[in-house]
Design a protein around this motif. Sequence first.
Motif, PDB file in Angstrom:
ATOM      1  N   LEU A  75       0.853  -1.189   0.000  1.00  0.00           N
ATOM      2  CA  LEU A  75       0.000   0.000   0.000  1.00  0.00           C
ATOM      3  C   LEU A  75       0.892   1.243   0.000  1.00  0.00           C
ATOM      4  O   LEU A  75       1.680   1.448   0.911  1.00  0.00           O
ATOM      5  CB  LEU A  75      -0.903  -0.009   1.237  1.00  0.00           C
ATOM      6  CG  LEU A  75      -1.851   1.171   1.383  1.00  0.00           C
ATOM      7  CD1 LEU A  75      -2.881   1.157   0.275  1.00  0.00           C
ATOM      8  CD2 LEU A  75      -2.531   1.115   2.746  1.00  0.00           C
ATOM      9  N   ILE A  76       0.810   2.034  -1.042  1.00  0.00           N
ATOM     10  CA  ILE A  76       1.594   3.267  -1.160  1.00  0.00           C
ATOM     11  C   ILE A  76       0.634   4.446  -1.089  1.00  0.00           C
ATOM     12  O   ILE A  76      -0.158   4.666  -2.010  1.00  0.00           O
ATOM     13  CB  ILE A  76       2.387   3.323  -2.478  1.00  0.00           C
ATOM     14  CG1 ILE A  76       3.273   2.086  -2.631  1.00  0.00           C
ATOM     15  CG2 ILE A  76       3.224   4.596  -2.528  1.00  0.00           C
ATOM     16  CD1 ILE A  76       4.352   1.977  -1.595  1.00  0.00           C
ATOM     17  N   THR A  77       0.680   5.181  -0.004  1.00  0.00           N
ATOM     18  CA  THR A  77      -0.162   6.370   0.104  1.00  0.00           C
ATOM     19  C   THR A  77       0.569   7.566  -0.484  1.00  0.00           C
ATOM     20  O   THR A  77       1.776   7.519  -0.735  1.00  0.00           O
ATOM     21  CB  THR A  77      -0.517   6.657   1.570  1.00  0.00           C
ATOM     22  OG1 THR A  77       0.652   7.119   2.257  1.00  0.00           O
ATOM     23  CG2 THR A  77      -1.044   5.422   2.268  1.00  0.00           C
ATOM     24  N   ARG A  78      -0.176   8.640  -0.685  1.00  0.00           N
ATOM     25  CA  ARG A  78       0.437   9.838  -1.273  1.00  0.00           C
ATOM     26  C   ARG A  78       1.444  10.485  -0.331  1.00  0.00           C
ATOM     27  O   ARG A  78       2.210  11.349  -0.731  1.00  0.00           O
ATOM     28  CB  ARG A  78      -0.649  10.830  -1.657  1.00  0.00           C
ATOM     29  CG  ARG A  78      -1.404  11.439  -0.507  1.00  0.00           C
ATOM     30  CD  ARG A  78      -2.677  12.083  -0.966  1.00  0.00           C
ATOM     31  NE  ARG A  78      -3.669  11.079  -1.342  1.00  0.00           N
ATOM     32  CZ  ARG A  78      -4.818  11.378  -1.937  1.00  0.00           C
ATOM     33  NH1 ARG A  78      -5.102  12.634  -2.220  1.00  0.00           N
ATOM     34  NH2 ARG A  78      -5.678  10.443  -2.245  1.00  0.00           N
ATOM     35  N   LYS A  79       1.464  10.058   0.943  1.00  0.00           N
ATOM     36  CA  LYS A  79       2.427  10.580   1.918  1.00  0.00           C
ATOM     37  C   LYS A  79       3.657   9.686   2.046  1.00  0.00           C
ATOM     38  O   LYS A  79       4.564   9.982   2.806  1.00  0.00           O
ATOM     39  CB  LYS A  79       1.756  10.725   3.282  1.00  0.00           C
ATOM     40  CG  LYS A  79       0.627  11.745   3.306  1.00  0.00           C
ATOM     41  CD  LYS A  79       0.010  11.840   4.684  1.00  0.00           C
ATOM     42  CE  LYS A  79      -1.126  12.847   4.715  1.00  0.00           C
ATOM     43  NZ  LYS A  79      -1.754  12.931   6.063  1.00  0.00           N
ATOM     44  N   HIS A  80       3.688   8.565   1.329  1.00  0.00           N
ATOM     45  CA  HIS A  80       4.775   7.597   1.434  1.00  0.00           C
ATOM     46  C   HIS A  80       5.715   7.760   0.244  1.00  0.00           C
ATOM     47  O   HIS A  80       5.281   7.731  -0.908  1.00  0.00           O
ATOM     48  CB  HIS A  80       4.203   6.174   1.462  1.00  0.00           C
ATOM     49  CG  HIS A  80       5.217   5.126   1.750  1.00  0.00           C
ATOM     50  ND1 HIS A  80       5.310   4.499   2.976  1.00  0.00           N
ATOM     51  CD2 HIS A  80       6.200   4.604   0.996  1.00  0.00           C
ATOM     52  CE1 HIS A  80       6.293   3.626   2.951  1.00  0.00           C
ATOM     53  NE2 HIS A  80       6.851   3.672   1.748  1.00  0.00           N
ATOM     54  N   ALA A  81       7.018   7.899   0.516  1.00  0.00           N
ATOM     55  CA  ALA A  81       8.005   8.062  -0.555  1.00  0.00           C
ATOM     56  C   ALA A  81       8.191   6.736  -1.283  1.00  0.00           C
ATOM     57  O   ALA A  81       8.375   5.698  -0.660  1.00  0.00           O
ATOM     58  CB  ALA A  81       9.331   8.539   0.028  1.00  0.00           C
ATOM     59  N   ALA A  82       8.133   6.774  -2.604  1.00  0.00           N
ATOM     60  CA  ALA A  82       8.255   5.542  -3.374  1.00  0.00           C
ATOM     61  C   ALA A  82       8.841   5.826  -4.752  1.00  0.00           C
ATOM     62  O   ALA A  82       8.704   6.909  -5.306  1.00  0.00           O
ATOM     63  CB  ALA A  82       6.894   4.866  -3.514  1.00  0.00           C
ATOM     64  N   ILE A  83       9.524   4.797  -5.273  1.00  0.00           N
ATOM     65  CA  ILE A  83      10.077   4.840  -6.628  1.00  0.00           C
ATOM     66  C   ILE A  83       9.568   3.617  -7.375  1.00  0.00           C
ATOM     67  O   ILE A  83       9.619   2.502  -6.855  1.00  0.00           O
ATOM     68  CB  ILE A  83      11.616   4.834  -6.619  1.00  0.00           C
ATOM     69  CG1 ILE A  83      12.156   6.062  -5.885  1.00  0.00           C
ATOM     70  CG2 ILE A  83      12.171   4.792  -8.042  1.00  0.00           C
ATOM     71  CD1 ILE A  83      13.664   6.071  -5.751  1.00  0.00           C
ATOM     72  N   LEU A  84       9.081   3.815  -8.587  1.00  0.00           N
ATOM     73  CA  LEU A  84       8.580   2.741  -9.418  1.00  0.00           C
ATOM     74  C   LEU A  84       9.570   2.519 -10.561  1.00  0.00           C
ATOM     75  O   LEU A  84       9.889   3.445 -11.297  1.00  0.00           O
ATOM     76  CB  LEU A  84       7.204   3.128  -9.968  1.00  0.00           C
ATOM     77  CG  LEU A  84       6.333   2.009 -10.503  1.00  0.00           C
ATOM     78  CD1 LEU A  84       6.049   0.973  -9.425  1.00  0.00           C
ATOM     79  CD2 LEU A  84       5.027   2.580 -11.026  1.00  0.00           C
ATOM     80  N   LEU A  85      10.071   1.286 -10.698  1.00  0.00           N
ATOM     81  CA  LEU A  85      11.106   0.987 -11.675  1.00  0.00           C
ATOM     82  C   LEU A  85      10.607   0.014 -12.724  1.00  0.00           C
ATOM     83  O   LEU A  85       9.852  -0.911 -12.426  1.00  0.00           O
ATOM     84  CB  LEU A  85      12.334   0.370 -10.988  1.00  0.00           C
ATOM     85  CG  LEU A  85      13.063   1.200  -9.930  1.00  0.00           C
ATOM     86  CD1 LEU A  85      14.138   0.364  -9.285  1.00  0.00           C
ATOM     87  CD2 LEU A  85      13.655   2.446 -10.550  1.00  0.00           C
ATOM     88  N   GLY A 323      13.475   0.691   8.842  1.00  0.00           N
ATOM     89  CA  GLY A 323      12.654   0.175   7.750  1.00  0.00           C
ATOM     90  C   GLY A 323      12.994   0.936   6.488  1.00  0.00           C
ATOM     91  O   GLY A 323      13.816   1.851   6.500  1.00  0.00           O
ATOM     92  N   GLU A 324      12.386   0.534   5.402  1.00  0.00           N
ATOM     93  CA  GLU A 324      12.653   1.214   4.145  1.00  0.00           C
ATOM     94  C   GLU A 324      11.991   2.589   4.155  1.00  0.00           C
ATOM     95  O   GLU A 324      10.766   2.691   4.152  1.00  0.00           O
ATOM     96  CB  GLU A 324      12.129   0.390   2.978  1.00  0.00           C
ATOM     97  CG  GLU A 324      12.926  -0.877   2.735  1.00  0.00           C
ATOM     98  CD  GLU A 324      14.365  -0.599   2.373  1.00  0.00           C
ATOM     99  OE1 GLU A 324      14.634   0.454   1.759  1.00  0.00           O
ATOM    100  OE2 GLU A 324      15.227  -1.412   2.718  1.00  0.00           O
ATOM    101  N   PRO A 325      12.777   3.671   4.187  1.00  0.00           N
ATOM    102  CA  PRO A 325      12.180   5.006   4.177  1.00  0.00           C
ATOM    103  C   PRO A 325      11.545   5.336   2.831  1.00  0.00           C
ATOM    104  O   PRO A 325      10.657   6.152   2.741  1.00  0.00           O
ATOM    105  CB  PRO A 325      13.377   5.923   4.464  1.00  0.00           C
ATOM    106  CG  PRO A 325      14.559   5.159   3.979  1.00  0.00           C
ATOM    107  CD  PRO A 325      14.239   3.709   4.213  1.00  0.00           C
TER     108      PRO A 325
END
Length: 444
Positions: A75-85, A323-325
């Motif tokens: 679950l990736i919320t708009r407040k969670h930093a994420a990279i899509l590869l 954890g993974e930031p």
Amino acid sequence: MKTIFIMSLTGSIIVIAIQLLKPFIYKYGLIEWQALLLKLSAVFFMIPMPFVKWFYQGLRHLFIPESSAQSEAILITRKHAAILLSDTKWVVNIPGKIYIEIVVIWLIVAFFILVKYILQYKKYKTLIFIEFPRVSDKELFAMLSSLQKETGINTKIQLYIDHFRKEAFSMGILHPLIVLPANMDKDKLRLILLHELIHIKNKDLLVKGAALLILCIHWFNPLTYLFFKMINESNEICCDKKASKTLSREECRLYCELIIEMATSKQKQILFISPLKGGYKEMKRRLTYLMNENYAPKIVKYLTCFISIFLVVSCSMTALAYGEPIEVLKIAGQEETLEERFDGFTHLDIAFTENGVSLPFEQNEKILFQEQFIDENGNIFKADKTVRNSCSHTVTVDGTYQEHELHNDGSCKIKNYNAKRCNECGTLFIGNFISEAYYPKCIH
């Protein structure tokens, strides 16, 4: 960057505790214990300890089994930093971009502070080699050799004379050197050499170098500057105490005079050397601790053991925050239109299911029925799984069958299946399973 913040918090806990315990420490003469705690704090400042998290998680799973209702959906919320590869492209959402910018700023500042310290160190050491004359007095070398045997130091040490600064200091870790003030009598020079040799034996210069590295890494944390001041003061007082154990009463008096004399020096303090001098308050504490024989009762020793264990456990608990930031998700295949395929990833809440299917929250919010059919045009119908034999089912529409499960804890699960719906009678034919998404908090 999250790891650095956790390390900074962990080390700061001990610094704050020592600051609060200062009256207790000085009352019972527990400077050695304070120095030990500060070195422990340095370890927490410098070394991340995510393995402690595994230990606590193992204990938690031992006593509290995980709920079977949970899914491995991400679950990736708009407040969670994420990279899509993908194999050809990568997309970062807005929190991810902010996170990367913060990391870059931290690295740049830390790098420039480190380079500044290294250049200052090299510049000052070069100045010593060029401007300060080497000691050639055989009597002084004989005194140094005698003190090295007394303190058990086999390292070759160079001696220099400083005609500009009226104070003594040691410098260097692998190849230490001692700088002595000019025009000082032999008795005081012997005490200076003893003091600096104890610094070298205790590896205080290495500790100071580590403290400077901590300043570079945690430049944003004001408590690290307090830590640097405290660890230098503790090292000086511990060094004074060890030196005094080998001195006569008259030599102790002379040693105290030497501390006062060095403290009156107006020379600018240099971070990467270990000087005998200190500020007025530090000088007062050093003299008080040196002249007083404070013996802590047994109850105090037991109390210090308890406090030490409590601090170690308290600091280790921060490992639970490791954890993974920033979440990094790999999408199989060469997606040239990665951002278009996952439209809204950069600014919306998205769930990635176990089968790699993305489900934008905006789509999932359209849960009109607990069991529903969504056709190719996005039209939603209540699922009717009753098979009507009276209809030939010749006209069907492809789509997705969704089953919404609401749990008692407020979470929910959505299961998606390939499906077809008869346009004439509304009968639903469910096909293969597509994906499953778990949401910690139901928003439907």
